[in-house]
Design a protein around this motif. Structure first.
Motif, PDB file in Angstrom:
ATOM      1  N   LYS A 140      -0.277  11.650   8.297  1.00  0.00           N
ATOM      2  CA  LYS A 140      -1.412  11.992   7.433  1.00  0.00           C
ATOM      3  C   LYS A 140      -2.384  10.823   7.317  1.00  0.00           C
ATOM      4  O   LYS A 140      -3.596  11.018   7.244  1.00  0.00           O
ATOM      5  N   PHE A 141      -1.866   9.602   7.305  1.00  0.00           N
ATOM      6  CA  PHE A 141      -2.742   8.432   7.250  1.00  0.00           C
ATOM      7  C   PHE A 141      -3.561   8.323   8.530  1.00  0.00           C
ATOM      8  O   PHE A 141      -4.743   7.985   8.495  1.00  0.00           O
ATOM      9  N   ASP A 142      -2.928   8.619   9.669  1.00  0.00           N
ATOM     10  CA  ASP A 142      -3.651   8.584  10.941  1.00  0.00           C
ATOM     11  C   ASP A 142      -4.706   9.688  11.008  1.00  0.00           C
ATOM     12  O   ASP A 142      -5.797   9.477  11.527  1.00  0.00           O
ATOM     13  N   LEU A 143      -4.381  10.856  10.472  1.00  0.00           N
ATOM     14  CA  LEU A 143      -5.309  11.992  10.527  1.00  0.00           C
ATOM     15  C   LEU A 143      -6.462  11.870   9.539  1.00  0.00           C
ATOM     16  O   LEU A 143      -7.610  12.185   9.863  1.00  0.00           O
TER      17      LEU A 143
ATOM     18  N   ASP B   1      -9.052   4.911   3.818  1.00  0.00           N
ATOM     19  CA  ASP B   1      -9.959   4.544   2.731  1.00  0.00           C
ATOM     20  C   ASP B   1      -9.456   5.187   1.439  1.00  0.00           C
ATOM     21  O   ASP B   1      -8.538   6.010   1.462  1.00  0.00           O
ATOM     22  N   LYS B   2     -10.042   4.837   0.336  1.00  0.00           N
ATOM     23  CA  LYS B   2      -9.538   5.283  -0.964  1.00  0.00           C
ATOM     24  C   LYS B   2      -9.501   6.806  -1.098  1.00  0.00           C
ATOM     25  O   LYS B   2      -8.532   7.363  -1.613  1.00  0.00           O
ATOM     26  N   ILE B   3     -10.525   7.483  -0.638  1.00  0.00           N
ATOM     27  CA  ILE B   3     -10.549   8.949  -0.750  1.00  0.00           C
ATOM     28  C   ILE B   3      -9.479   9.559   0.147  1.00  0.00           C
ATOM     29  O   ILE B   3      -8.784  10.498  -0.257  1.00  0.00           O
ATOM     30  N   ALA B   4      -9.310   9.024   1.352  1.00  0.00           N
ATOM     31  CA  ALA B   4      -8.288   9.537   2.269  1.00  0.00           C
ATOM     32  C   ALA B   4      -6.892   9.333   1.688  1.00  0.00           C
ATOM     33  O   ALA B   4      -6.051  10.247   1.720  1.00  0.00           O
ATOM     34  N   VAL B   5      -6.620   8.164   1.124  1.00  0.00           N
ATOM     35  CA  VAL B   5      -5.307   7.885   0.532  1.00  0.00           C
ATOM     36  C   VAL B   5      -5.076   8.804  -0.663  1.00  0.00           C
ATOM     37  O   VAL B   5      -3.963   9.311  -0.862  1.00  0.00           O
TER      38      VAL B   5
ATOM     39  N   SER C 281       0.850  -1.190   0.000  1.00  0.00           N
ATOM     40  CA  SER C 281       0.000   0.000   0.000  1.00  0.00           C
ATOM     41  C   SER C 281       0.885   1.239   0.000  1.00  0.00           C
ATOM     42  O   SER C 281       2.100   1.151   0.226  1.00  0.00           O
ATOM     43  N   LEU C 282       0.252   2.392  -0.200  1.00  0.00           N
ATOM     44  CA  LEU C 282       1.004   3.639  -0.141  1.00  0.00           C
ATOM     45  C   LEU C 282       1.563   3.858   1.270  1.00  0.00           C
ATOM     46  O   LEU C 282       2.715   4.268   1.436  1.00  0.00           O
ATOM     47  N   GLU C 283       0.771   3.561   2.264  1.00  0.00           N
ATOM     48  CA  GLU C 283       1.247   3.700   3.641  1.00  0.00           C
ATOM     49  C   GLU C 283       2.445   2.779   3.892  1.00  0.00           C
ATOM     50  O   GLU C 283       3.420   3.176   4.533  1.00  0.00           O
ATOM     51  N   ALA C 284       2.401   1.569   3.386  1.00  0.00           N
ATOM     52  CA  ALA C 284       3.509   0.625   3.550  1.00  0.00           C
ATOM     53  C   ALA C 284       4.791   1.169   2.931  1.00  0.00           C
ATOM     54  O   ALA C 284       5.882   0.976   3.478  1.00  0.00           O
ATOM     55  N   VAL C 285       4.666   1.861   1.804  1.00  0.00           N
ATOM     56  CA  VAL C 285       5.827   2.475   1.159  1.00  0.00           C
ATOM     57  C   VAL C 285       6.517   3.431   2.125  1.00  0.00           C
ATOM     58  O   VAL C 285       7.734   3.389   2.312  1.00  0.00           O
TER      59      VAL C 285
ATOM     60  N   LEU D 213      10.556   5.213   6.202  1.00  0.00           N
ATOM     61  CA  LEU D 213      10.952   5.633   7.552  1.00  0.00           C
ATOM     62  C   LEU D 213      11.939   4.634   8.151  1.00  0.00           C
ATOM     63  O   LEU D 213      12.960   5.041   8.726  1.00  0.00           O
ATOM     64  N   LYS D 214      11.662   3.365   7.992  1.00  0.00           N
ATOM     65  CA  LYS D 214      12.570   2.329   8.516  1.00  0.00           C
ATOM     66  C   LYS D 214      13.962   2.468   7.886  1.00  0.00           C
ATOM     67  O   LYS D 214      14.982   2.366   8.569  1.00  0.00           O
ATOM     68  N   ASN D 215      14.009   2.735   6.592  1.00  0.00           N
ATOM     69  CA  ASN D 215      15.283   2.938   5.906  1.00  0.00           C
ATOM     70  C   ASN D 215      16.008   4.155   6.465  1.00  0.00           C
ATOM     71  O   ASN D 215      17.210   4.107   6.741  1.00  0.00           O
ATOM     72  N   GLU D 216      15.289   5.255   6.632  1.00  0.00           N
ATOM     73  CA  GLU D 216      15.923   6.474   7.146  1.00  0.00           C
ATOM     74  C   GLU D 216      16.434   6.269   8.575  1.00  0.00           C
ATOM     75  O   GLU D 216      17.492   6.785   8.934  1.00  0.00           O
TER      76      GLU D 216
END
Length: 181
Positions: free
Chosen positions: A152-155, A159-163, A94-98, A103-106
């Motif tokens: 932003k995902f938490d806020l 759902d599709k519109i939020a993403v 997903s976009l969030e997973a990206v 973040l994990k890489n950084e």
């Protein structure tokens, strides 16, 4: 003609441990650049144009970080070693997973720079310590950017519109001033 002659005496003083750490970091930055490029490509193909734009810029930035280290090692006569890199993943859940992976890489990069900075301090290598300070500051910005995106995902939701809205926000983000340095 003499090759591998140090341009400064610092290359002769650079500890073997720090030289290895800096050369290892070249590989880490190169992998990060390729990883972000793969993420950007996936985003573009999946319809996340805003995230693709941001991740293409991030890939360029990681390549610039790599070049900064390569040029530093060569300028001091320590000699940069350019490694091969492992192929990054090409698909993401997903976009969030990206951005969780980003973040994990950084965070891993931050740990690497912290270790190099500690080693430079311990070796009383003031020149290398000073060189690394830019990266230490840069990593604060890199992690903050990824954390802000994930907020932003938490806020807004998942759902599709939020993403879709999150992707637009990501696309409108300006590059950090440190990236231009």
């Amino acid at each position: 003609m003499v090759f591998n002659r140090p341009r400064t005496t610092h290359g002769m003083r650079l500890s073997p441990r720090l030289k290895k750490m800096l050369n290892d970091q070249i590989g880490m930055e190169l992998y990060a650049a390729n990883y972000y490029l793969s993420m950007a490509s996936w985003c573009e193909a999946t319809g996340y144009e805003g995230s693709a734009k941001q991740l293409y810029m991030q890939a360029d930035e990681e390549r610039a970080h790599m070049m900064k280290i390569v040029q530093h090692l060569n300028e001091i006569g320590a000699g940069a070693v350019i490694p091969s890199v492992v192929k990054p993943p090409g698909t993401f859940k997903s976009l969030e997973a990206v951005f969780k992976l980003a973040l994990k890489n950084e965070q891993a990069v931050t740990v690497a720079f912290d270790k190099m900075t500690d080693a430079a301090q311990k070796a009383k290598d003031h020149a290398t310590f000073a060189f690394l300070q830019w990266f230490v500051s840069e990593q604060i910005e890199e992690e903050k950017k990824m954390e802000t995106i994930l907020q932003k995902f938490d806020l807004l939701g998942r759902d599709k519109i939020a993403v879709y809205e999150v992707d637009k926000i990501i696309g409108a983000m300006e590059p950090e001033p440190a990236a231009a340095a």
